[in-house]
Write an enzyme that holds these catalytic residues in place. Structure first.
Site, short mmCIF file in Angstrom:
data_model
loop_
_atom_site.label_atom_id
_atom_site.label_comp_id
_atom_site.label_asym_id
_atom_site.label_seq_id
_atom_site.Cartn_x
_atom_site.Cartn_y
_atom_site.Cartn_z
N GLU A 89 0.26 -9.21 -1.02
CA GLU A 89 -1.13 -9.06 0.01
C GLU A 89 -1.67 -7.48 0.16
O GLU A 89 -1.80 -6.80 -0.11
CB GLU A 89 0.82 -7.54 1.00
CG GLU A 89 0.42 -7.91 2.64
CD GLU A 89 0.96 -7.23 3.32
OE1 GLU A 89 1.95 -7.73 3.83
OE2 GLU A 89 0.56 -5.67 3.71
N ARG A 116 2.65 8.47 8.88
CA ARG A 116 1.94 9.90 8.31
C ARG A 116 0.69 10.44 9.22
O ARG A 116 0.87 11.96 9.63
CB ARG A 116 1.42 10.05 6.87
CG ARG A 116 2.62 10.29 6.33
CD ARG A 116 2.36 10.44 4.69
NE ARG A 116 3.47 11.28 3.99
CZ ARG A 116 3.98 10.44 3.64
NH1 ARG A 116 4.87 9.76 3.29
NH2 ARG A 116 5.81 11.70 2.48
N ASP A 167 0.71 -0.88 -0.34
CA ASP A 167 -0.31 0.28 -0.28
C ASP A 167 0.78 1.38 -0.24
O ASP A 167 0.48 1.87 0.22
CB ASP A 167 -1.12 -0.08 1.53
CG ASP A 167 0.01 -0.69 2.30
OD1 ASP A 167 1.12 0.16 2.48
OD2 ASP A 167 -0.85 -0.76 3.35
N HIS A 223 12.51 6.22 13.43
CA HIS A 223 12.69 6.69 11.61
C HIS A 223 13.51 7.50 11.45
O HIS A 223 13.53 8.39 11.81
CB HIS A 223 10.88 6.29 11.75
CG HIS A 223 10.71 6.26 9.45
ND1 HIS A 223 11.08 7.82 9.11
CD2 HIS A 223 9.95 4.88 9.51
CE1 HIS A 223 10.80 6.84 7.53
NE2 HIS A 223 10.13 5.99 7.51
N HIS A 230 5.78 5.65 13.04
CA HIS A 230 6.68 6.78 12.07
C HIS A 230 5.03 7.25 11.05
O HIS A 230 5.02 8.00 10.19
CB HIS A 230 7.47 5.84 11.16
CG HIS A 230 6.38 4.36 9.92
ND1 HIS A 230 6.61 3.29 11.06
CD2 HIS A 230 6.35 4.73 8.96
CE1 HIS A 230 5.77 3.14 10.47
NE2 HIS A 230 5.44 3.51 9.19
N GLU A 262 -2.60 5.19 2.67
CA GLU A 262 -1.87 3.43 2.45
C GLU A 262 -3.43 2.97 2.38
O GLU A 262 -3.67 2.08 1.14
CB GLU A 262 -1.61 3.00 3.21
CG GLU A 262 0.48 3.17 2.98
CD GLU A 262 -0.05 4.30 4.51
OE1 GLU A 262 -0.69 4.99 5.37
OE2 GLU A 262 1.45 4.31 4.59
C1 UD1 Z 1 6.75 4.99 3.60
C2 UD1 Z 1 5.05 4.42 3.40
C3 UD1 Z 1 4.34 4.33 4.29
C4 UD1 Z 1 5.30 3.23 5.20
C5 UD1 Z 1 7.09 3.59 5.35
C6 UD1 Z 1 7.43 2.09 5.87
C7 UD1 Z 1 4.02 5.98 1.54
C8 UD1 Z 1 3.18 6.89 1.54
N1 UD1 Z 1 3.82 5.36 2.90
O1 UD1 Z 1 6.26 5.28 5.13
O2 UD1 Z 1 3.24 3.22 3.94
O3 UD1 Z 1 4.83 2.60 6.33
O4 UD1 Z 1 7.88 4.47 4.35
O5 UD1 Z 1 8.61 2.99 6.56
O6 UD1 Z 1 4.28 5.29 1.09
N2 UD1 Z 1 14.26 8.91 5.35
C9 UD1 Z 1 15.40 8.42 5.38
N3 UD1 Z 1 16.12 7.76 4.92
C10 UD1 Z 1 14.82 6.49 4.16
C11 UD1 Z 1 14.09 6.22 4.56
C12 UD1 Z 1 13.33 7.67 4.05
O7 UD1 Z 1 15.90 9.81 5.95
O8 UD1 Z 1 15.99 5.53 3.63
C13 UD1 Z 1 13.05 10.35 5.49
C14 UD1 Z 1 13.19 11.25 4.20
O9 UD1 Z 1 13.23 12.71 5.15
C15 UD1 Z 1 11.97 10.83 3.78
C16 UD1 Z 1 11.17 10.70 5.45
O10 UD1 Z 1 12.06 9.95 5.77
O11 UD1 Z 1 11.52 12.17 3.26
C17 UD1 Z 1 9.18 10.13 5.47
O12 UD1 Z 1 9.77 8.74 3.56
P1 UD1 Z 1 8.68 8.62 3.39
O13 UD1 Z 1 9.27 7.61 2.21
O14 UD1 Z 1 7.99 9.22 2.58
O15 UD1 Z 1 7.85 8.11 4.40
P2 UD1 Z 1 7.24 7.07 5.37
O16 UD1 Z 1 6.72 7.83 6.64
O17 UD1 Z 1 8.58 6.43 5.31
N1 UDP Z 2 12.39 -3.01 10.59
C1 UDP Z 2 13.05 -3.40 10.57
N2 UDP Z 2 14.25 -1.87 11.08
C2 UDP Z 2 14.16 -1.35 12.50
C3 UDP Z 2 11.93 -1.10 12.65
C4 UDP Z 2 11.21 -2.36 11.60
O1 UDP Z 2 13.82 -4.11 9.74
O2 UDP Z 2 14.12 -0.58 12.71
C5 UDP Z 2 11.53 -4.29 10.09
C6 UDP Z 2 9.90 -4.99 10.87
O3 UDP Z 2 10.66 -6.11 11.21
C7 UDP Z 2 9.06 -5.15 9.75
C8 UDP Z 2 9.50 -4.01 9.06
O4 UDP Z 2 10.30 -2.94 9.01
O5 UDP Z 2 9.33 -6.56 8.47
C9 UDP Z 2 8.12 -2.78 9.04
O6 UDP Z 2 8.62 -1.25 8.52
P1 UDP Z 2 7.51 -0.52 8.59
O7 UDP Z 2 6.95 -0.42 9.91
O8 UDP Z 2 8.67 0.96 8.57
O9 UDP Z 2 6.59 -0.31 7.73
P2 UDP Z 2 5.46 -0.93 7.57
O10 UDP Z 2 4.83 -2.05 8.26
O11 UDP Z 2 4.21 0.05 8.74
O12 UDP Z 2 4.87 -0.18 6.26
#
Ligand code: UD1
Ligand code: UDP
Length: 366
Positions: free
Chosen positions: A118, A207, A96, A238, A205, A132
């Site tokens: 999924e 949104r 999602d 995060h 984390h 999502e």
């Molecule tokens: C995204 C997904 C969410 C998922 C999450 C898992 C969308 C809209 N959201 O949310 O469904 O649960 O990933 O973690 O697709 N950033 C870094 N390094 C990284 C990753 C992120 O610096 O490796 C920071 C960046 O500043 C970025 C912010 O995190 O702008 C948010 O990342 P983003 O992918 O936009 O949203 P998530 O909250 O991670």
């Molecule tokens: N996870 C990880 N390291 C971390 C936190 C989470 O490897 O420090 C893994 C966790 O085991 C799970 C996945 O990341 O498999 C979940 O990711 P996240 O919570 O970012 O996203 P969501 O599942 O909410 O989309």
């Protein structure tokens, strides 16, 4: 030769798609390509390294503070040429995220079949989780084949009118991943810091929780950690700056809480396996924790994963400070309440989901 492309871009998608990449690459007669959007960077690369998966295409899209517009528009701009150049018979997307939604939309524009891994998770509130729930409903409209992790997810899809012969219950590939990561001889300096105290694992984390809800969630946990000296909280934060700022502010000077960089998936799964309980707003952790018998307090108002609630391992506690505080204290104080939640139950399959999905794709994709 059947041409299958997998598109993903964030940590959770990578953790659940890599087992499938590996399974498909072992099959004869299938040409597999992997396209990563780089919606995440560090988080994604850690998983690719852990599973030894090298992408064929990498858009490296991540920008600090990226908006939903940035992610969606940039993916649409980049992916068309890849789809045209590689002309896959089917593209697989997961779950999602914005990556999954934008990739599915691009396939629809190019009239390429989509398989949704999924599929069928629902809250039926498109603002929770945001964005999502909208993304996964929209992907279901586009997908030709839906791979539902559970019967309940399949039922949602059938109620929505999806073609029954194209909906498959396969289990969740998260369980496949756990089977390769959790080890009995695992050690880590964080576990030494916890010592013989109770380990509480925390992640946050979402949104829709950024801002005031996140503050009240973390405040509740700080209060508990100050009152109970026999617990230690590990919080891999995060990288989103909107999360980091609040985490540093609320937990500054708090000796019972250790903030860390995000943990590699191998470390996270093993630390989860050794935890006393979990507090989270994550989706994937709601699948992993029941399999490991860890009680989870989910700091959200809704969940698309009711299986853990039925199994008794998961409780929704919302984002209100008092509610989280009292639910957390109860699990620490009330042995019976704790034992009732700490029963290992695995509604998400037997760890062979990737094999099942690969078999179906082998038969169906022409
Ligand atoms: C995204 C997904 C969410 C998922 C999450 C898992 C969308 C809209 N959201 O949310 O469904 O649960 O990933 O973690 O697709 N950033 C870094 N390094 C990284 C990753 C992120 O610096 O490796 C920071 C960046 O500043 C970025 C912010 O995190 O702008 C948010 O990342 P983003 O992918 O936009 O949203 P998530 O909250 O991670
Ligand atoms: N996870 C990880 N390291 C971390 C936190 C989470 O490897 O420090 C893994 C966790 O085991 C799970 C996945 O990341 O498999 C979940 O990711 P996240 O919570 O970012 O996203 P969501 O599942 O909410 O989309």
């Amino acid at each position: 030769m059947k041409k299958i492309m997998l598109v993903f871009g964030t940590r959770p998608e990578a953790i659940k798609m890599c087992p499938l990449v590996k399974e498909l690459r072992n099959r004869e007669g299938i040409a597999v390509s992997v396209c990563v959007t780089g919606q995440h960077r560090g988080l994604l690369d850690g998983v690719l390294d852990a599973f030894g998966v090298k992408p064929d295409y990498d858009f490296s899209l991540m920008r600090e503070g990226q908006t939903l517009f940035d992610i969606t528009v940039n993916i649409l701009n980049r992916i068309k040429a890849v789809l045209v150049e590689s002309s896959p018979d089917i593209v697989l997307v997961h779950g999602d995220t914005s990556t999954a939604f934008a990739a599915a939309l691009a396939c629809f524009y190019e009239r390429i079949d989509v398989g949704h891994i999924e599929a069928g998770l629902r809250t039926y509130d498109i603002y929770s989780p945001y964005p999502e729930e909208f993304n996964r409903q929209a992907i279901s409209l586009i997908a030709k084949y839906s791979f539902a992790p559970t019967e309940a997810a399949r039922d949602n899809l059938l109620r929505e009118g999806r073609e029954p012969s194209h909906v498959f219950v396969t289990g969740n590939t998260a369980i496949d991943a756990l089977a390769t990561t959790v080890r009995s001889d695992y050690t880590h300096p964080l576990l030494e810091w916890v010592g013989d105290r109770r380990l509480v694992l925390l992640t946050a984390h979402r949104r829709e929780n950024l801002g005031a809800p996140l503050r009240s969630m973390l405040r509740a946990i700080r209060r508990v950690s100050e009152e109970y000296d026999d617990i230690r909280v590990i919080y891999p934060v995060h990288p989103n700056p909107a999360v980091r700022g609040v985490a540093n502010e609320i937990f500054g000077g708090c000796k019972g809480v250790r903030l860390t960089e995000p943990l590699d998936v191998l470390d996270f799964h093993n630390i989860l396996a050794r935890s006393f309980m979990v507090l989270t707003d994550s989706g994937g952790i709601q699948e992993e924790a029941p399999a490991l018998g860890k009680p989870v307090l989910v700091m959200r108002d809704t969940t698309e994963r009711p299986e853990g609630i039925s199994a008794g391992t998961i409780k929704l506690v919302g984002t209100d400070e008092e509610n989280i505080y009292s639910s957390f204290c109860r699990l620490l104080n009330d042995k019976e309440a704790y034992e009732a939640m700490a029963r290992a139950s695995n509604p998400y399959g037997d760890g062979h989901a990737a094999e099942r999905i690969a078999d179906i794709l082998y038969d169906k994709v022409k």
